[in-house]
Design a protein around this motif. Structure first.
Motif, PDB file in Angstrom:
ATOM      1  N   CYS A  33      43.032  31.480  46.719  1.00  0.00           N
ATOM      2  CA  CYS A  33      42.314  32.445  45.873  1.00  0.00           C
ATOM      3  C   CYS A  33      42.141  31.937  44.438  1.00  0.00           C
ATOM      4  CB  CYS A  33      43.058  33.774  45.818  1.00  0.00           C
ATOM      5  SG  CYS A  33      43.651  34.361  47.417  1.00  0.00           S
ATOM      6  N   THR A  35      41.498  29.236  42.988  1.00  0.00           N
ATOM      7  CA  THR A  35      40.391  28.354  42.606  1.00  0.00           C
ATOM      8  C   THR A  35      39.297  29.144  41.887  1.00  0.00           C
ATOM      9  OG1 THR A  35      39.665  28.643  44.872  1.00  0.00           O
ATOM     10  CG2 THR A  35      40.553  26.487  44.306  1.00  0.00           C
ATOM     11  N   VAL A  42      34.704  32.419  37.800  1.00  0.00           N
ATOM     12  CA  VAL A  42      33.706  33.417  38.156  1.00  0.00           C
ATOM     13  C   VAL A  42      34.316  34.744  38.634  1.00  0.00           C
ATOM     14  CG1 VAL A  42      33.518  32.521  40.512  1.00  0.00           C
ATOM     15  CG2 VAL A  42      31.574  33.715  39.504  1.00  0.00           C
ATOM     16  N   ALA A  43      35.472  34.718  39.258  1.00  0.00           N
ATOM     17  CA  ALA A  43      36.051  35.956  39.778  1.00  0.00           C
ATOM     18  C   ALA A  43      36.508  36.847  38.627  1.00  0.00           C
ATOM     19  CB  ALA A  43      37.199  35.644  40.722  1.00  0.00           C
ATOM     20  N   PRO A  44      36.456  38.170  38.819  1.00  0.00           N
ATOM     21  CA  PRO A  44      36.643  39.088  37.686  1.00  0.00           C
ATOM     22  C   PRO A  44      38.075  39.180  37.145  1.00  0.00           C
ATOM     23  CG  PRO A  44      36.192  40.298  39.730  1.00  0.00           C
ATOM     24  CD  PRO A  44      36.008  38.856  40.040  1.00  0.00           C
ATOM     25  N   PHE A  45      39.069  38.651  37.833  1.00  0.00           N
ATOM     26  CA  PHE A  45      40.444  38.698  37.297  1.00  0.00           C
ATOM     27  C   PHE A  45      41.218  37.524  37.892  1.00  0.00           C
ATOM     28  CE2 PHE A  45      39.865  41.519  40.899  1.00  0.00           C
ATOM     29  CZ  PHE A  45      40.736  40.951  41.821  1.00  0.00           C
ATOM     30  N   LEU A  47      44.410  35.553  39.664  1.00  0.00           N
ATOM     31  CA  LEU A  47      45.493  35.804  40.631  1.00  0.00           C
ATOM     32  C   LEU A  47      46.458  34.634  40.508  1.00  0.00           C
ATOM     33  CD1 LEU A  47      43.609  37.182  43.803  1.00  0.00           C
ATOM     34  CD2 LEU A  47      45.245  38.392  42.361  1.00  0.00           C
ATOM     35  N   LEU A  59      44.238  46.629  47.145  1.00  0.00           N
ATOM     36  CA  LEU A  59      42.849  46.162  47.221  1.00  0.00           C
ATOM     37  C   LEU A  59      42.796  44.769  47.865  1.00  0.00           C
ATOM     38  CD1 LEU A  59      39.893  46.687  46.482  1.00  0.00           C
ATOM     39  CD2 LEU A  59      40.339  45.669  44.234  1.00  0.00           C
ATOM     40  N   ILE A  60      43.733  43.917  47.490  1.00  0.00           N
ATOM     41  CA  ILE A  60      43.790  42.572  48.078  1.00  0.00           C
ATOM     42  C   ILE A  60      43.975  42.666  49.587  1.00  0.00           C
ATOM     43  CG2 ILE A  60      45.227  40.482  48.219  1.00  0.00           C
ATOM     44  CD1 ILE A  60      45.710  40.795  45.181  1.00  0.00           C
ATOM     45  N   VAL A  64      41.242  41.239  52.259  1.00  0.00           N
ATOM     46  CA  VAL A  64      41.520  40.102  53.157  1.00  0.00           C
ATOM     47  C   VAL A  64      41.468  40.556  54.611  1.00  0.00           C
ATOM     48  CG1 VAL A  64      42.822  38.783  51.432  1.00  0.00           C
ATOM     49  CG2 VAL A  64      44.069  40.201  53.063  1.00  0.00           C
ATOM     50  N   PRO A  70      38.936  35.544  51.093  1.00  0.00           N
ATOM     51  CA  PRO A  70      38.013  34.734  50.301  1.00  0.00           C
ATOM     52  C   PRO A  70      36.617  34.763  50.921  1.00  0.00           C
ATOM     53  CG  PRO A  70      39.625  33.340  51.465  1.00  0.00           C
ATOM     54  CD  PRO A  70      39.946  34.744  51.790  1.00  0.00           C
ATOM     55  N   PRO A  71      35.579  34.641  50.065  1.00  0.00           N
ATOM     56  CA  PRO A  71      34.220  34.704  50.599  1.00  0.00           C
ATOM     57  C   PRO A  71      33.934  33.507  51.511  1.00  0.00           C
ATOM     58  CG  PRO A  71      34.202  34.191  48.237  1.00  0.00           C
ATOM     59  CD  PRO A  71      35.615  34.444  48.611  1.00  0.00           C
ATOM     60  N   ARG A  85      36.841  28.360  53.814  1.00  0.00           N
ATOM     61  CA  ARG A  85      37.676  29.272  53.028  1.00  0.00           C
ATOM     62  C   ARG A  85      38.016  30.458  53.915  1.00  0.00           C
ATOM     63  NH1 ARG A  85      33.574  28.441  48.919  1.00  0.00           N
ATOM     64  NH2 ARG A  85      32.552  30.258  49.774  1.00  0.00           N
ATOM     65  N   LEU A  87      41.393  32.744  55.682  1.00  0.00           N
ATOM     66  CA  LEU A  87      42.831  32.936  55.870  1.00  0.00           C
ATOM     67  C   LEU A  87      43.124  33.010  57.367  1.00  0.00           C
ATOM     68  CD1 LEU A  87      43.853  35.595  53.187  1.00  0.00           C
ATOM     69  CD2 LEU A  87      43.669  33.119  52.985  1.00  0.00           C
ATOM     70  N   HIS A 175      26.713  31.725  39.717  1.00  0.00           N
ATOM     71  CA  HIS A 175      26.997  32.051  41.117  1.00  0.00           C
ATOM     72  C   HIS A 175      26.598  30.955  42.081  1.00  0.00           C
ATOM     73  CE1 HIS A 175      28.819  35.251  43.370  1.00  0.00           C
ATOM     74  NE2 HIS A 175      28.840  35.946  42.259  1.00  0.00           N
TER      75      HIS A 175
HETATM   76  C1  HEC Z   1      34.998  31.113  46.050  1.00  0.00           C
HETATM   77  C2  HEC Z   1      35.518  31.965  45.028  1.00  0.00           C
HETATM   78  C3  HEC Z   1      36.518  33.018  45.392  1.00  0.00           C
HETATM   79  C4  HEC Z   1      37.652  32.864  46.162  1.00  0.00           C
HETATM   80  C5  HEC Z   1      38.170  31.600  46.837  1.00  0.00           C
HETATM   81  C6  HEC Z   1      38.286  34.169  46.211  1.00  0.00           C
HETATM   82  N1  HEC Z   1      37.581  35.070  45.473  1.00  0.00           N
HETATM   83 FE1  HEC Z   1      38.019  37.044  45.232  1.00  0.00          FE
HETATM   84  N2  HEC Z   1      36.308  37.293  44.130  1.00  0.00           N
HETATM   85  C7  HEC Z   1      35.433  36.303  43.794  1.00  0.00           C
HETATM   86  C8  HEC Z   1      34.326  36.887  43.040  1.00  0.00           C
HETATM   87  C9  HEC Z   1      33.157  36.140  42.430  1.00  0.00           C
HETATM   88  C10 HEC Z   1      34.565  38.275  42.963  1.00  0.00           C
HETATM   89  C11 HEC Z   1      33.691  39.332  42.287  1.00  0.00           C
HETATM   90  C12 HEC Z   1      32.951  40.126  43.325  1.00  0.00           C
HETATM   91  C13 HEC Z   1      31.908  39.324  44.031  1.00  0.00           C
HETATM   92  O1  HEC Z   1      31.095  38.678  43.370  1.00  0.00           O
HETATM   93  O2  HEC Z   1      31.893  39.360  45.281  1.00  0.00           O
HETATM   94  C14 HEC Z   1      35.834  38.487  43.656  1.00  0.00           C
HETATM   95  C15 HEC Z   1      36.422  39.722  43.800  1.00  0.00           C
HETATM   96  C16 HEC Z   1      37.676  39.944  44.348  1.00  0.00           C
HETATM   97  C17 HEC Z   1      38.360  41.217  44.343  1.00  0.00           C
HETATM   98  C18 HEC Z   1      37.853  42.501  43.713  1.00  0.00           C
HETATM   99  C19 HEC Z   1      36.795  43.160  44.545  1.00  0.00           C
HETATM  100  C20 HEC Z   1      36.424  44.520  43.982  1.00  0.00           C
HETATM  101  O3  HEC Z   1      35.870  45.270  44.754  1.00  0.00           O
HETATM  102  O4  HEC Z   1      36.695  44.773  42.812  1.00  0.00           O
HETATM  103  C21 HEC Z   1      39.582  41.027  44.966  1.00  0.00           C
HETATM  104  C22 HEC Z   1      40.680  42.044  45.192  1.00  0.00           C
HETATM  105  C23 HEC Z   1      39.626  39.631  45.361  1.00  0.00           C
HETATM  106  N3  HEC Z   1      38.474  39.017  44.957  1.00  0.00           N
HETATM  107  C24 HEC Z   1      40.693  39.048  46.017  1.00  0.00           C
HETATM  108  C25 HEC Z   1      40.698  37.729  46.458  1.00  0.00           C
HETATM  109  C26 HEC Z   1      41.777  37.163  47.238  1.00  0.00           C
HETATM  110  C27 HEC Z   1      43.055  37.891  47.631  1.00  0.00           C
HETATM  111  C28 HEC Z   1      41.425  35.870  47.508  1.00  0.00           C
HETATM  112  C29 HEC Z   1      42.175  34.859  48.336  1.00  0.00           C
HETATM  113  C30 HEC Z   1      42.721  35.299  49.567  1.00  0.00           C
HETATM  114  C31 HEC Z   1      40.139  35.645  46.885  1.00  0.00           C
HETATM  115  N4  HEC Z   1      39.724  36.791  46.265  1.00  0.00           N
HETATM  116  C32 HEC Z   1      39.444  34.421  46.922  1.00  0.00           C
HETATM  117  C33 HEC Z   1      35.542  34.961  44.113  1.00  0.00           C
HETATM  118  C34 HEC Z   1      36.500  34.414  44.951  1.00  0.00           C
END
Ligand code: HEC
Length: 425
Positions: A33, A35, A42-45, A47, A59-60, A64, A70-71, A85, A87, A175
């Motif tokens: 996550c 990365t 780019v991600a909003p917070f 981890l 929420l996590i 998941v 992860p997307p 990417r 799990l 993006h």
């Molecule tokens: C490739 C980049 C990427 C990875 C890897 C990634 N995220 Fe994210 N994540 C984002 C982005 C960008 C957003 C903002 C929402 C969006 O654009 O989809 C986000 C949003 C989120 C949110 C908030 C969604 C909301 O509704 O507010 C959570 C919780 C989250 N990620 C958890 C995780 C977890 C846990 C992992 C690993 C298991 C992970 N992310 C891996 C890019 C990533």
């Protein structure tokens, strides 16, 4: 065997106890996550600490479990790709049990150190860096921005590209980026809005970048020739983040003296036959192409906009067997990846490649750009739709390449239609 038994027993023991952040969760979050979820990304917070994870444990766990994070779009069990990417079921179960138990910390002294990210060039100093000459301003709000940039490369000699890295100066808002080269010198403004198509016919597709992805490395023996005098064409997708931002990206090129011995050919399937009534939740668009020569499919790039929901691509081999090439059950335009197969897929001569994209133009599609839904037709704009599936293929026998080229060209001519081309009778 003993080792395997030990692993299985250890695993059974870990299944019984409550997972803690320090022992079980931090290794997952830090490797899968962080990365994208770290400061400046780019991600909003972030981890990258226990506090970050505890605050959002529920929420996590939900995201998941639903595999939203992860997307990663292709569904498991069809094709294996590089850098997936995803799990594992065990990792997801651990996160769910940890969240359900109140997100226990465990012994934080024994937690792994948070990963350190540097945004330097991943492959060392590039042979050529092409910088965006002027910073680009992104307003704090408003719709997403899709901008095409044309930048001179000042290449005085033709070169073979071995690798390329796209590097935003501001990772909060980028993006994706698609890179091309143009050697036609047809006059065009240095930047202009563009969404579905570039508005010019590039002479070379170089590759794509999305958050969390590293450099684009060409396959062994398949360096990509770029002509002297080429201009770099970059399409960049910016997502406003609530405050005004600026970006001044750079692209690093790595060259090699090794002339290519094989070439990746874009076997593109596409349809312009798209006219989706408002409210239609299951509109199917199909296309097919039969390859005249044997190829190894090394990667695949799908393209559609927001109304598309499902992307299916497969090959019917000459023996009648169906070989999947891509299965995306819930397409999200915001996550554009260019997929490379973990192992090339051999497609013999006379394989028929087929695509079937399904569009949901009803109000139930959360990504429908129109509310209420409107009729959607083919076009390059945000409100339009497209359907394209690009199978990146290497001829098994390079001397058969011209035959593939002629077949592809014929398909292009038929698709642009009778106004330009009438087949001889
Ligand atoms: C490739 C980049 C990427 C990875 C890897 C990634 N995220 Fe994210 N994540 C984002 C982005 C960008 C957003 C903002 C929402 C969006 O654009 O989809 C986000 C949003 C989120 C949110 C908030 C969604 C909301 O509704 O507010 C959570 C919780 C989250 N990620 C958890 C995780 C977890 C846990 C992992 C690993 C298991 C992970 N992310 C891996 C890019 C990533």
């Amino acid at each position: 065997m003993l080792l395997l038994l030990a692993a299985v027993t250890a695993h059974a023991a870990s299944a019984a106890r409550t997972p803690t952040f320090s022992r079980d969760i931090a290794p997952i979050l830090y490797s899968k996550c962080a990365t994208c979820h770290h400061a400046g990304e780019v991600a909003p917070f972030p981890l990258t600490s226990y506090a970050d994870a505890k605050k959002r444990a529920q929420l996590i766990a939900t995201l998941v479990r639903r595999r939203i994070m992860p997307p990663w779009q292709p569904v498991a069990g069809y094709n294996r790709f590089e850098h997936e990417r995803r799990l594992s079921a065990i990792e997801i179960a651990a996160i769910e049990r940890w969240a359900a138990a109140g997100a226990p910390a465990g012994n934080l002294l024994h937690a792994p150190a948070p990963p350190v990210f540097d945004n330097g060039w991943k492959l060392g100093k590039p042979d050529l860096v092409v910088d965006l000459p002027e910073p680009f301003d992104i307003p704090g709000d408003g719709p997403d921005i899709y901008e095409c940039f044309i930048v001179p490369m000042n290449l005085t000699q033709s070169k073979y590209i071995r690798a390329v890295e796209f590097r935003p100066s501001n990772r909060l808002i980028v993006h994706h980026a698609l890179l091309f080269a143009d050697s036609t010198h047809i006059k065009r403004e240095p930047r202009y809005p563009c969404f579905g198509t570039l508005g010019l016919l590039p002479t070379l597709g170089i590759g794509g970048w999305a958050p969390g992805n590293g450099p684009i490395e060409m396959l062994e023996g398949a360096a990509v020739p770029i002509m002297a005098g080429s201009r770099l064409v970059a399409q960049v997708h910016y997502h406003p983040d609530g405050k005004p931002e600026r970006d001044k990206w750079s692209v690093g090129f790595y060259f090699t003296d090794q002339a290519p011995v094989r070439r990746v050919v874009d076997v593109g399937l596409a349809s312009r036959d798209i006219d989706i009534p408002a409210g239609d939740a299951h509109y199917v668009v199909k296309a097919h192409f039969t390859i005249p020569i044997a190829v190894d499919a090394v990667g695949i790039i799908p393209h559609a906009h927001f109304v598309c929901r499902q992307m299916h691509g497969w090959a019917i081999l000459p023996n009648g067997r169906k070989q999947w090439l891509l299965n995306i059950p819930d397409w999200n335009f915001n996550w554009q990846d260019q997929y490379r197969y973990a192992r090339p897929i051999r497609l013999p001569a006379d394989t028929r490649i087929e695509m079937e994209f399904i569009y949901d133009n009803s109000a139930a599609n959360p990504r429908n750009p129109n509310s209420p839904p409107k009729r959607v037709t083919w076009g390059p704009g945000i409100q339009d739709e497209m359907a394209g599936l690009h199978v990146q293929s290497i001829p098994v026998h390079m001397d058969e390449l011209p035959e593939l080229g002629r077949a592809l060209w014929g398909a292009v001519m038929r698709s642009v239609g009778g106004e330009f081309y009438r087949p001889p009778r």
